[in-house]
Motif scaffolding. Structure first.
Motif, PDB file in Angstrom:
ATOM      1  N   LEU A  91      -0.805  -2.240 -10.767  1.00  0.00           N
ATOM      2  CA  LEU A  91       0.497  -2.655 -10.244  1.00  0.00           C
ATOM      3  C   LEU A  91       1.619  -1.800 -10.806  1.00  0.00           C
ATOM      4  O   LEU A  91       2.500  -1.334 -10.069  1.00  0.00           O
ATOM      5  CB  LEU A  91       0.734  -4.133 -10.566  1.00  0.00           C
ATOM      6  N   ARG A  92       1.592  -1.583 -12.113  1.00  0.00           N
ATOM      7  CA  ARG A  92       2.634  -0.760 -12.738  1.00  0.00           C
ATOM      8  C   ARG A  92       2.569   0.676 -12.254  1.00  0.00           C
ATOM      9  O   ARG A  92       3.596   1.296 -11.942  1.00  0.00           O
ATOM     10  CB  ARG A  92       2.483  -0.774 -14.264  1.00  0.00           C
ATOM     11  N   GLY A  93       1.352   1.216 -12.185  1.00  0.00           N
ATOM     12  CA  GLY A  93       1.191   2.599 -11.764  1.00  0.00           C
ATOM     13  C   GLY A  93       1.658   2.817 -10.340  1.00  0.00           C
ATOM     14  O   GLY A  93       2.233   3.865 -10.010  1.00  0.00           O
ATOM     15  N   CYS A  94       1.440   1.831  -9.490  1.00  0.00           N
ATOM     16  CA  CYS A  94       1.903   1.928  -8.108  1.00  0.00           C
ATOM     17  C   CYS A  94       3.426   1.923  -8.067  1.00  0.00           C
ATOM     18  O   CYS A  94       4.046   2.739  -7.374  1.00  0.00           O
ATOM     19  CB  CYS A  94       1.335   0.770  -7.289  1.00  0.00           C
ATOM     20  N   ASP A  95       4.035   1.025  -8.823  1.00  0.00           N
ATOM     21  CA  ASP A  95       5.503   0.944  -8.872  1.00  0.00           C
ATOM     22  C   ASP A  95       6.118   2.229  -9.416  1.00  0.00           C
ATOM     23  O   ASP A  95       7.209   2.639  -8.989  1.00  0.00           O
ATOM     24  CB  ASP A  95       5.944  -0.234  -9.738  1.00  0.00           C
ATOM     25  N   ASN A 126      -4.900  -3.974  -3.108  1.00  0.00           N
ATOM     26  CA  ASN A 126      -3.495  -3.729  -3.398  1.00  0.00           C
ATOM     27  C   ASN A 126      -3.021  -2.449  -2.732  1.00  0.00           C
ATOM     28  O   ASN A 126      -3.823  -1.670  -2.215  1.00  0.00           O
ATOM     29  CB  ASN A 126      -3.275  -3.660  -4.915  1.00  0.00           C
ATOM     30  N   ALA A 127      -1.732  -2.217  -2.764  1.00  0.00           N
ATOM     31  CA  ALA A 127      -1.158  -1.080  -2.052  1.00  0.00           C
ATOM     32  C   ALA A 127      -1.708   0.255  -2.529  1.00  0.00           C
ATOM     33  O   ALA A 127      -1.857   1.192  -1.739  1.00  0.00           O
ATOM     34  CB  ALA A 127       0.367  -1.096  -2.194  1.00  0.00           C
ATOM     35  N   CYS A 128      -2.022   0.354  -3.825  1.00  0.00           N
ATOM     36  CA  CYS A 128      -2.476   1.626  -4.397  1.00  0.00           C
ATOM     37  C   CYS A 128      -3.865   1.542  -5.039  1.00  0.00           C
ATOM     38  O   CYS A 128      -4.296   2.512  -5.665  1.00  0.00           O
ATOM     39  CB  CYS A 128      -1.488   2.121  -5.451  1.00  0.00           C
ATOM     40  N   ALA A 129      -4.536   0.422  -4.931  1.00  0.00           N
ATOM     41  CA  ALA A 129      -5.818   0.284  -5.633  1.00  0.00           C
ATOM     42  C   ALA A 129      -6.692  -0.763  -4.961  1.00  0.00           C
ATOM     43  O   ALA A 129      -6.191  -1.756  -4.434  1.00  0.00           O
ATOM     44  CB  ALA A 129      -5.586  -0.093  -7.088  1.00  0.00           C
ATOM     45  N   ILE A 130      -8.005  -0.516  -5.016  1.00  0.00           N
ATOM     46  CA  ILE A 130      -8.989  -1.436  -4.454  1.00  0.00           C
ATOM     47  C   ILE A 130      -9.924  -1.880  -5.569  1.00  0.00           C
ATOM     48  O   ILE A 130     -10.471  -1.050  -6.299  1.00  0.00           O
ATOM     49  CB  ILE A 130      -9.808  -0.775  -3.327  1.00  0.00           C
ATOM     50  N   ALA A 131     -10.117  -3.183  -5.686  1.00  0.00           N
ATOM     51  CA  ALA A 131     -10.924  -3.724  -6.781  1.00  0.00           C
ATOM     52  C   ALA A 131     -12.405  -3.459  -6.581  1.00  0.00           C
ATOM     53  O   ALA A 131     -12.901  -3.396  -5.461  1.00  0.00           O
ATOM     54  CB  ALA A 131     -10.680  -5.214  -6.939  1.00  0.00           C
ATOM     55  N   ASN A 132     -13.081  -3.291  -7.705  1.00  0.00           N
ATOM     56  CA  ASN A 132     -14.538  -3.203  -7.659  1.00  0.00           C
ATOM     57  C   ASN A 132     -15.185  -4.385  -8.386  1.00  0.00           C
ATOM     58  O   ASN A 132     -16.137  -4.976  -7.887  1.00  0.00           O
ATOM     59  CB  ASN A 132     -15.044  -1.865  -8.203  1.00  0.00           C
TER      60      ASN A 132
END
Length: 355
Positions: A91-95, A126-132
């Motif tokens: 979340l932080r990295g996307c922001d 999420n906008a910049c990441a997909i969970a595994n």
């Protein structure tokens, strides 16, 4: 002139061959957490992806956080293409513009035909990441060394009188502060509410003060089982899969105290400015599909982010998955809260360590 003319087609052919070789030899670097977890990804994600696409996957390890990613993006010297990050960092990295946006509409359907949006568990796309996966932070101890006087609740981790010996803890604020409040009587549902106040933060550090002289700090996931095996600590915080790996593969007799477990989702993100964005995105789509996530549990019992994957997990593994009807208190880390408060609390934690 004649010789030069005759060589031109050969030169063009050679350049074309080199270009084709370069394309077929494309590679990406995927950075993750190493150990049994990293190996699971190599076996069920990296190797099959290379076999399917011809893209070589280089594996690197790190201990988490955004510092190295920030440095790469800031300097433009991008060394990593895909990074396995915890949800708060995602979340932080996307922001902060550290990760590429991901088109979730391109995620493959589940193997059972379910739409990807419905197949992934809540909050895993999420906008910049997909969970595994999701893993659990738990307390562990050596059954042989603990004997009949074994801990039964999180409060026992902080009870040096009843359970003497050193404690292993990861050298960061997260989990430690939540556990301190829970052990001090704060209900699990109120932990972040209390931790949002100055008095609550002080209360958490005051509880940590009670065991501070006996804490052995660790930073890499491989360390807690080693600390238990050597007898350096009586109990330790640990990623639960590391205990499973130590027991199954190394013949240890470690036990997990599930009370107080805090689960954390891990996600794949593509580093902003990667020179291999398409291949990196293709890897994320492949690695978070049904089969790889299900196959990963054969190596380490972290809960897959897809429902279709959970349905394929062996019944012998399911009791080891976090949240699998284990006794005691449990909750998922509030990643949004940590994304907002991490800098402040990490500074306070560093100052507390220095006292």
């Amino acid at each position: 002139m004649t010789m030069r003319s005759s060589l031109k087609p050969l030169a063009v052919a050679a350049i074309a061959a080199l270009s084709a070789a370069g394309a077929s030899a494309q590679q990406i670097t995927v950075t993750s957490w190493g150990g049994a977890y990293g190996k699971s990804q190599v076996e069920v994600m990296h190797k099959p992806f290379t076999a399917k696409t011809g893209v070589k996957v280089l594996s690197e390890d790190y201990n988490g956080g955004l510092a190295e990613i920030q440095a790469q993006v800031k300097t433009g010297n991008i060394k990593w293409d895909v990074v396995d990050v915890e949800l708060a960092e995602a979340l932080r990295g996307c922001d902060e513009g550290l990760f590429e946006k991901i088109d979730a509409s391109k995620l493959p359907k589940g193997d059972d035909g379910s739409d990807a949006k419905a197949d992934f568990l809540p909050g895993m796309v999420n906008a910049c990441a997909i969970a595994n996966i999701s893993y659990a932070n738990v307390v562990a101890y050596d059954k042989a060394k603990m004997g009949a006087n074994a801990p039964t609740k999180l409060e026992d981790f902080f009870d040096l009188k009843k359970f003497p010996g050193k404690r292993g803890m990861k050298k960061e604020a997260g989990v430690n502060l939540e556990w301190a409040l829970m052990a001090d009587g704060v209900p699990a549902a109120d932990v972040y509410k209390v931790l949002s106040t100055p008095a609550g933060v002080d209360r958490a550090f005051k509880k940590l003060d009670t065991i501070k002289p006996q804490i052995v700090w660790w930073s890499a996931g491989a360390q807690p089982p080693q600390l238990l095996a050597s007898g350096e600590v009586a109990m330790t915080s640990v990623y639960h899969g590391r205990i499973y790996d130590a027991n199954v593969k190394d013949g240890k007799n470690f036990a997990v105290l599930w009370d107080g477990q805090i689960t954390v989702p891990d996600l794949f993100a593509v580093v902003k400015g990667s020179k291999n964005t398409k291949a990196a995105m293709d890897f994320v789509m492949f690695a978070t599909s049904t089969k790889p996530l299900a196959e990963q549990t054969k190596f380490i019992p972290y809960a897959p982010a897809r429902k279709s994957s959970l349905a394929l997990v062996d019944d012998k593994i399911k009791p080891w998955l976090p949240g699998a009807s284990h006794p005691g208190r449990a909750f998922q880390t509030n990643a949004g809260w940590w994304a907002d408060h991490a800098d402040e609390l990490n500074q306070k934690f560093a100052a507390w360590l220095a006292k």
